[in-house]
Design a protein around this motif. Structure first.
Motif, mmCIF file in Angstrom:
data_model
loop_
_atom_site.group_PDB
_atom_site.id
_atom_site.type_symbol
_atom_site.label_atom_id
_atom_site.label_comp_id
_atom_site.label_asym_id
_atom_site.label_seq_id
_atom_site.Cartn_x
_atom_site.Cartn_y
_atom_site.Cartn_z
ATOM 1 N N ASP A 94 -8.954 -1.253 -4.355
ATOM 2 C CA ASP A 94 -9.782 -0.715 -3.266
ATOM 3 C C ASP A 94 -8.912 -0.131 -2.158
ATOM 4 O O ASP A 94 -9.249 0.889 -1.556
ATOM 5 C CB ASP A 94 -10.646 -1.830 -2.676
ATOM 6 N N VAL A 95 -7.786 -0.801 -1.883
ATOM 7 C CA VAL A 95 -6.879 -0.309 -0.831
ATOM 8 C C VAL A 95 -6.366 1.076 -1.203
ATOM 9 O O VAL A 95 -6.300 1.985 -0.364
ATOM 10 C CB VAL A 95 -5.708 -1.284 -0.616
ATOM 11 N N TYR A 96 -6.009 1.251 -2.491
ATOM 12 C CA TYR A 96 -5.545 2.575 -2.958
ATOM 13 C C TYR A 96 -6.644 3.619 -2.741
ATOM 14 O O TYR A 96 -6.392 4.709 -2.220
ATOM 15 C CB TYR A 96 -5.170 2.499 -4.430
ATOM 16 N N SER A 97 -7.879 3.277 -3.143
ATOM 17 C CA SER A 97 -8.990 4.222 -2.982
ATOM 18 C C SER A 97 -9.191 4.574 -1.517
ATOM 19 O O SER A 97 -9.452 5.730 -1.174
ATOM 20 C CB SER A 97 -10.278 3.622 -3.561
ATOM 21 N N PHE A 98 -9.074 3.572 -0.632
ATOM 22 C CA PHE A 98 -9.209 3.847 0.805
ATOM 23 C C PHE A 98 -8.111 4.795 1.267
ATOM 24 O O PHE A 98 -8.364 5.712 2.061
ATOM 25 C CB PHE A 98 -9.155 2.538 1.599
ATOM 26 N N GLY A 99 -6.881 4.566 0.786
ATOM 27 C CA GLY A 99 -5.782 5.446 1.169
ATOM 28 C C GLY A 99 -6.039 6.884 0.771
ATOM 29 O O GLY A 99 -5.813 7.814 1.565
ATOM 30 N N MET A 100 -6.551 7.094 -0.452
ATOM 31 C CA MET A 100 -6.844 8.459 -0.901
ATOM 32 C C MET A 100 -7.986 9.059 -0.092
ATOM 33 O O MET A 100 -7.975 10.238 0.255
ATOM 34 C CB MET A 100 -7.188 8.459 -2.393
ATOM 35 N N LEU A 108 -2.174 11.142 14.998
ATOM 36 C CA LEU A 108 -2.357 11.820 13.715
ATOM 37 C C LEU A 108 -1.313 11.352 12.706
ATOM 38 O O LEU A 108 -1.630 11.069 11.539
ATOM 39 C CB LEU A 108 -2.269 13.337 13.909
ATOM 40 N N ALA A 109 -0.067 11.259 13.155
ATOM 41 C CA ALA A 109 0.996 10.796 12.264
ATOM 42 C C ALA A 109 0.758 9.351 11.832
ATOM 43 O O ALA A 109 0.958 8.999 10.662
ATOM 44 C CB ALA A 109 2.360 10.923 12.955
ATOM 45 N N SER A 110 0.304 8.503 12.758
ATOM 46 C CA SER A 110 0.029 7.107 12.431
ATOM 47 C C SER A 110 -1.100 7.001 11.416
ATOM 48 O O SER A 110 -1.064 6.164 10.507
ATOM 49 C CB SER A 110 -0.337 6.323 13.693
ATOM 50 N N THR A 111 -2.115 7.858 11.556
ATOM 51 C CA THR A 111 -3.243 7.829 10.620
ATOM 52 C C THR A 111 -2.786 8.223 9.219
ATOM 53 O O THR A 111 -3.128 7.560 8.233
ATOM 54 C CB THR A 111 -4.351 8.771 11.102
ATOM 55 N N ILE A 112 -2.009 9.309 9.124
ATOM 56 C CA ILE A 112 -1.495 9.726 7.820
ATOM 57 C C ILE A 112 -0.612 8.635 7.220
ATOM 58 O O ILE A 112 -0.662 8.351 6.013
ATOM 59 C CB ILE A 112 -0.700 11.045 7.951
ATOM 60 N N LYS A 113 0.164 7.988 8.056
ATOM 61 C CA LYS A 113 1.055 6.925 7.569
ATOM 62 C C LYS A 113 0.257 5.782 6.950
ATOM 63 O O LYS A 113 0.666 5.200 5.948
ATOM 64 C CB LYS A 113 1.922 6.407 8.713
ATOM 65 N N ILE A 114 -0.900 5.457 7.546
ATOM 66 C CA ILE A 114 -1.759 4.412 6.968
ATOM 67 C C ILE A 114 -2.212 4.824 5.572
ATOM 68 O O ILE A 114 -2.154 4.036 4.622
ATOM 69 C CB ILE A 114 -2.974 4.160 7.876
ATOM 70 N N GLY A 115 -2.662 6.075 5.438
ATOM 71 C CA GLY A 115 -3.115 6.550 4.126
ATOM 72 C C GLY A 115 -2.020 6.517 3.085
ATOM 73 O O GLY A 115 -2.247 6.135 1.935
ATOM 74 N N VAL A 116 -0.815 6.908 3.493
ATOM 75 C CA VAL A 116 0.326 6.887 2.569
ATOM 76 C C VAL A 116 0.676 5.452 2.187
ATOM 77 O O VAL A 116 0.931 5.153 1.015
ATOM 78 C CB VAL A 116 1.538 7.603 3.213
ATOM 79 N N SER A 117 0.657 4.541 3.155
ATOM 80 C CA SER A 117 0.989 3.141 2.883
ATOM 81 C C SER A 117 -0.030 2.483 1.972
ATOM 82 O O SER A 117 0.310 1.595 1.197
ATOM 83 C CB SER A 117 1.084 2.357 4.197
ATOM 84 N N CYS A 118 -1.278 2.901 2.071
ATOM 85 C CA CYS A 118 -2.331 2.316 1.231
ATOM 86 C C CYS A 118 -2.317 2.861 -0.188
ATOM 87 O O CYS A 118 -2.825 2.211 -1.106
ATOM 88 C CB CYS A 118 -3.702 2.568 1.850
ATOM 89 N N SER A 119 -1.760 4.052 -0.400
ATOM 90 C CA SER A 119 -1.890 4.714 -1.696
ATOM 91 C C SER A 119 -0.587 4.783 -2.483
ATOM 92 O O SER A 119 -0.441 5.622 -3.368
ATOM 93 C CB SER A 119 -2.443 6.137 -1.497
ATOM 94 N N VAL A 120 0.362 3.900 -2.168
ATOM 95 C CA VAL A 120 1.580 3.853 -2.977
ATOM 96 C C VAL A 120 1.233 3.342 -4.374
ATOM 97 O O VAL A 120 0.246 2.636 -4.569
ATOM 98 C CB VAL A 120 2.667 2.963 -2.328
ATOM 99 N N ASP A 121 2.056 3.691 -5.358
ATOM 100 C CA ASP A 121 1.766 3.318 -6.744
ATOM 101 C C ASP A 121 1.819 1.815 -6.963
ATOM 102 O O ASP A 121 1.031 1.265 -7.722
ATOM 103 C CB ASP A 121 2.756 4.012 -7.691
ATOM 104 N N SER A 122 2.764 1.143 -6.312
ATOM 105 C CA SER A 122 2.926 -0.293 -6.537
ATOM 106 C C SER A 122 1.852 -1.073 -5.776
ATOM 107 O O SER A 122 1.814 -1.040 -4.549
ATOM 108 C CB SER A 122 4.313 -0.741 -6.076
ATOM 109 N N PRO A 123 0.971 -1.810 -6.468
ATOM 110 C CA PRO A 123 -0.114 -2.539 -5.785
ATOM 111 C C PRO A 123 0.395 -3.519 -4.743
ATOM 112 O O PRO A 123 -0.195 -3.658 -3.669
ATOM 113 C CB PRO A 123 -0.823 -3.271 -6.930
ATOM 114 N N SER A 124 1.501 -4.182 -5.022
ATOM 115 C CA SER A 124 1.989 -5.218 -4.115
ATOM 116 C C SER A 124 2.535 -4.652 -2.813
ATOM 117 O O SER A 124 2.684 -5.371 -1.832
ATOM 118 C CB SER A 124 3.068 -6.056 -4.804
#
Length: 1007
Positions: free
Chosen positions: A900-906, A967-983
């Motif tokens: 779900d975190v990945y989906s939120f990031g995307m 804006l940069a902080s918001t994008i950073k959240i999305g990137v942090s949530c959508s990394v390939d490694s779940p952990s």
């Protein structure tokens, strides 16, 4: 040429006339020549526009004759000659191909088309542009080869062609670009190796060929890049060794060569110059030998990733010098020296106050687990020592690591008992001590682990009773205590943990007594294994309340009596083993209706006929050995035929009497209910909509939606159609959304059941409110199922993102509020629900907005309660929507909150960039995540949707700076949530905190 005649000095008026005439003719001549150059630029720009087939944002609207081309959007001109010096059209959604007339813009210095949809070849005419210093064509669809005559652009400093579809080799002619400092060719399909001649570009600062099938070796000549800061060549099929010359690049900060086929060892005597190194990533190669001690000198190092190589020997790095280190990843190597002090490297980590993850699992460390492990940073979130040969006691100092979320000590040789200080780890979620030699009693302090989800302590030598305090672990999903020496009775409090939804395994112990009736409280448990104990008495009928069980094993106990009829409720059972007990009676017929894959009834005292249907039709799927009073069944069993029982013609059947009595009682109950209902109608109702519409018919919904007409249709999905409707109750018209299931579609009924189950268990202001459900038949006699929701007048987030041109769009404050609402809902589902809920299909179309633009998460048709039957995924199961579903789902992994975190990031990145994760530009390893992450930290404005950037209108410089940071902080959240490694993904609790912080920065900015 103007012919100059002598000017009579005696005639002042004639003199003035000639002066004016000369000035006029001269200026006319200059202007004519100047306009000729301008006209070339003008025509070239028009040719470029003519080959652009789509301009969704109207970026080229101003490219017409009403304005001078220097005033056209995206065009920059020199002040002196008014010639085109820059074309800057990033992130405009432009489609088409690039005109060869580009080569006529002879004064062009910057050509910036980043993040569009241009396709076709890059025209060779670009090589004519001698003044060109920047070319940024990244994130498009260019194909073909890289033009070799780019070498003619001798002033080129930045060349970014990443994230396209380019093929062929890297032209060796690029080596002639002596001023080139930035070369990015990542995420293409380039082959042919890295040309050694590139080493001639001594001005190189950043080089990237990430995710290309380049192949070949790393040329030794690249050691000439003395100004190099970033070297990114991961996933390039590179082989051979890393040249020694690379280690002397003293300015190198990011050295990434992961996922290649590199061999050899890291040199010991060089590399001391890498004092600026921040990221050293050589993971997933075949490197050997020890890790050299010079890594200790890289004082700015933040990430050291050597995962999955063949490094060996003693770990001699002095981590005390790495004060900024955040992540150490050394798992899946052959470290170990058999020396008594080989774990002393732990001591040197005590000064690493920013260390968040220490991962040294599945190596060959053999030393004693040092007491100094408790001196590690209290910020440490994950400590992985799994799969080594560590021995000694688990030190009491472990309780100092109060920041731990994951503690992995499984598959070692630890001895002794668990210290009571373990109870201090209030944030611990995953606790693995399995497959050691630990002994003693389980401490009551385990009950203090208030956040724990998983406790794995199987295959040890624990003894004594299971502490009742484990009943305090209200978030526990999985408890594995099997293969120990535990005694006593099963504590009822553990069986009352409604959060237990994955596995409860207490097998292979010495537990005795009856199975407490509280077992029926495990309504969401998937697997229950109590085999090989000394449990006795009857199987409690309350076990039938565990409706989510898919695996039940009571094998090897002393249970007696019949299998209770209540077990007929366990329709999701796939595996049932009650062998080696003292059970008797007939084999229950309801087992025929189950979708069992394995059934073991052996070594009991069952009697009577063996059923023929279901699992009993496949002799290899069930076992009934040593039940000597059974008969019948399929031929393969070789059992005797059952004797026919005599029929008594004149005796009135008992079952008829039972039916008559039951019918009479039912009639009386129904009459009483009708009388009560009639009485209640005379009183004023104070109930909510949910109560008033608890019962609703197919006819009511048919009327409410105007016969499910097309004009009322507001959405379609894989399993359903959604209609707008008006329910009329007590003269009160209520707008609703009616979700009608397409039951002919495979999986639709399961989706309906999951969604009903979800809404029965969850309540939150940011979750869509359900009013009622309907399960009936339509006028043709077909099954009909529908869900009725509160109507959301502002539609879905998808509708707002992709509204037609000219309609209003979401501003940044609205977007931030919506994202915070969605994050809050997920935080509730993941961290405050019992059991934990995985949504499974988060995307913009499932985010609905009310009149106040408050977001509500809907559509729980793919939801999973962690540990329930629906949580057990098959390889063909539906796991979300392409683009939003986590990558690990494609590899067969179970659905988790991390998905779900990945989906939120995307979703966040899509909202901020207005680019769908399935856009054509995202392919061949290039994704929305990479598109956004490449823009961090300095180029975020290049990827933000233009509508969001309207926030800058009329703000002061200080507020503008705040906006850019947000804006940069918001994008950073999305990137942090959508990394390939779940952990490695950010958890939703932290996401909510970060978004609230951003909201608090923006209130005084008017949009």
């Amino acid at each position: 040429m103007i012919s100059m005649q002598p000017i009579p000095s005696s005639s002042p008026s004639n003199f003035l006339f000639y002066v004016v005439l000369v000035i006029f003719l001269t200026s006319t001549s200059i202007t004519s020549s100047y306009d000729g150059g301008n006209e070339t630029d003008h025509l070239a720009l028009l040719k470029i526009k003519s080959m652009i087939t789509r301009d969704p944002y109207g970026a080229l609207t101003s490219w017409n004759t009403s304005l001078h081309f220097c005033d056209w959007y995206g065009v920059e001109c020199g002040k002196r000659h008014r010639r085109v010096t820059g074309v800057v059209l990033q992130s405009q959604g432009l489609e088409g191909s690039l005109s060869p007339h580009l080569g006529n813009l002879s004064f062009l210095r910057e050509f910036y088309l980043f993040n569009n949809s241009f396709q076709g070849a890059i025209p060779h005419e670009i090589g004519r542009l001698k003044r060109l210093s920047l070319v940024a064509l990244a994130a498009n669809k260019f194909n073909g080869v890289i033009p070799s005559n780019l070498s003619g652009c001798l002033n080129l400093q930045i060349l970014d062609l990443s994230s396209n579809k380019l093929v062929g080799s890297i032209p060796k002619e690029i080596s002639f670009l002596s001023k080139l400092s930035f070369l990015s060719l990542g995420y293409n399909k380039l082959t042919g190796g890295i040309p050694p001649l590139l080493g001639n570009i001594t001005s190189m600062e950043t080089f990237s060929v990430l995710d290309n099938p380049v192949g070949g070796i790393i040329p030794d000549t690249l050691g000439n890049w003395k100004k190099l800061v970033g070297f990114h060549s991961g996933g390039c099929n590179l082989s051979g060794t890393i040249p020694d010359s690379i280690y002397n690049l003293s300015l190198l900060a990011n050295f990434s060569l992961g996922e290649n086929e590199l061999t050899g060892s890291l040199p010991r005597g060089i590399g001391a110059m890498l004092s600026h190194l921040e990221f050293l990533q050589l993971n997933f190669n075949r490197l050997t030998g020890p890790l050299p001690s010079w890594i200790s000198n890289c004082s700015k190092l933040r990430t050291l990733d050597m995962t999955d190589n063949m490094f060996s020997g003693k770990l001699t790095i002095d981590f005390s010098k790495l004060g900024d280190i955040e992540g150490i990843y050394l798992s899946l190597n052959n470290f170990g020296s058999s020396e008594a002090d080989e774990m002393n490297f732990i001591d040197s980590l005590k000064n690493c106050t920013t260390l968040y993850r220490l991962d040294v699992g599945y190596c060959k460390f053999q030393g004693v687990l040092p007491r100094s492990i408790g001196n590690l940073s209290d910020q440490l979130g994950s400590l992985n020592l799994n799969g080594n040969n560590l021995h000694g006691n688990l030190p009491a100092s472990i309780g100092n690591l109060v920041g731990l979320v994951g503690l992995y000590f499984g598959r070692n040789q630890l001895i002794g008992s668990i210290p009571s200080t373990i109870g201090k780890l209030q944030k611990l979620q995953y606790f693995d001590l399995s497959e050691n030699q630990l002994s003693g009693q389980l401490p009551d302090a385990l009950g203090n682990l208030s956040s724990v989800n998983n406790i794995l302590m199987f295959s040890n030598m624990f003894e004594g009773e299971i502490p009742s305090s484990l009943g305090n672990c209200r978030h526990l999903l999985q408890l594995l205590l099997n293969d120990n020496k535990l005694t006593g009775k099963i504590p009822p409090r553990i069986l009352q943990l409604s959060s237990l939804s994955i596995t409860l395994n207490l097998s292979q112990n010495n537990l005795f007594g009856s199975l407490p009736t509280e077992v029926g409280d495990l309504k969401t448990l998937t697997a229950l294994d109590l085999s090989y104990n000394s449990l006795s008495g009857k199987i409690p009928s309350s076990l039938g309340s565990c409706g989510s069980l898919s695996s039940l094993s009571l094998k090897g106990n002393l249970f007696q009596g019949m299998i209770p009829p209540s077990l007929s409720s366990l329709k999701g059972l796939v595996k049932l083993d009650v062998s080696h007990n003292n059970l008797s009676g007939q084999i229950p017929r309801f087992l025929e209706r189950f979708l069992l894959e394995y059934l073991n009834l052996s070594y009991n005292d069952f009697e009577g006929e063996v059923p023929h249907l279901g699992v009993f039709a496949n002799a290899s799927a069930f076992s009934i050995l040593r039940n000597n009073r059974l008969c019948g069944g399929i031929v393969e069993l070789g059992l005797p035929k059952c004797k026919e029982t005599k029929k008594h013609k004149h005796k009135f059947p008992v079952f008829v009497i039972v039916i008559l009595i039951a019918s009479s009682l039912l009639t009386i109950i129904c009459l009483a209910y009708a009388w009560c209902k009639k009485k209640s109608k005379s009183r004023p109702s104070q109930s909510s909509m949910r109560d008033r519409f608890l019962k609703i018919s197919y006819t009511q919904l048919l009327k409410a939606t105007n016969g499910f007409s097309e004009t009322n249709l507001i959405g379609n999905g894989g399993f359903s159609s959604v209609y707008k409707g008006v329910l009329n109750e007590d003269d009160d018209d209520t707008l609703v959304a009616v979700k009608v299931l397409r039951l002919q579609n495979r999986g639709a009924e399961r989706s309906f059941m999951r969604e009903c189950e979800a809404w029965r268990n969850i309540r939150h202001r940011n979750l869509l409110r359900i009013i009622t459900s309907c399960s009936s038949i339509d006028f043709q006699g077909n099954d009909f199922k529908a869900l009725v929701y509160e109507f959301m007048p502002k539609g879905s987030l998808h509708d707002w993102l992709y509204a037609s041109e000219g309609t209003s769009r979401l501003n940044y404050i609205q977007i931030t509020n919506i994202l915070a609402d969605v994050a809050s809902a997920l935080d509730y589902l993941h961290n405050h629900c019992v059991p934990i809920v995985v949504h499974g299909d988060l995307k913009p179309s499932n985010i609905l907005l009310d009149d106040e633009m408050v977001a509500h998460v809907g559509d729980f048709g793919l939801a999973r309660f962690l540990g329930t039957t629906s949580y057990q995924n098959s390889s063909t199961g539906i796991r979300g929507t392409i683009g939003y579903a986590a990558p690990e789902y494609g590899l067969g992994s179970d659905m988790t909150t991390n998905g779900d975190v990945y989906s939120f990031g995307m979703l966040l990145l899509e909202v901020m960039t207005r680019k769908k994760p399935t856009d054509d530009v995202f392919n061949e390893g290039y994704s929305l995540h990479k598109f956004a992450s490449m823009a961090l930290p300095d180029h975020v404005m290049d990827v933000i949707d233009l509508n969001i950037l309207n926030i800058y209108q009329g703000v002061c410089e200080a507020d503008a700076q705040k906006i850019e940071e947000c804006l940069a902080s918001t994008i950073k959240i999305g990137v942090s949530c959508s990394v390939d490694s779940p952990s490695l993904r950010m958890n939703m609790e932290k996401v909510v905190h970060e978004l609230r912080r951003i909201q608090n920065t923006l209130p005084n900015i008017e949009i």
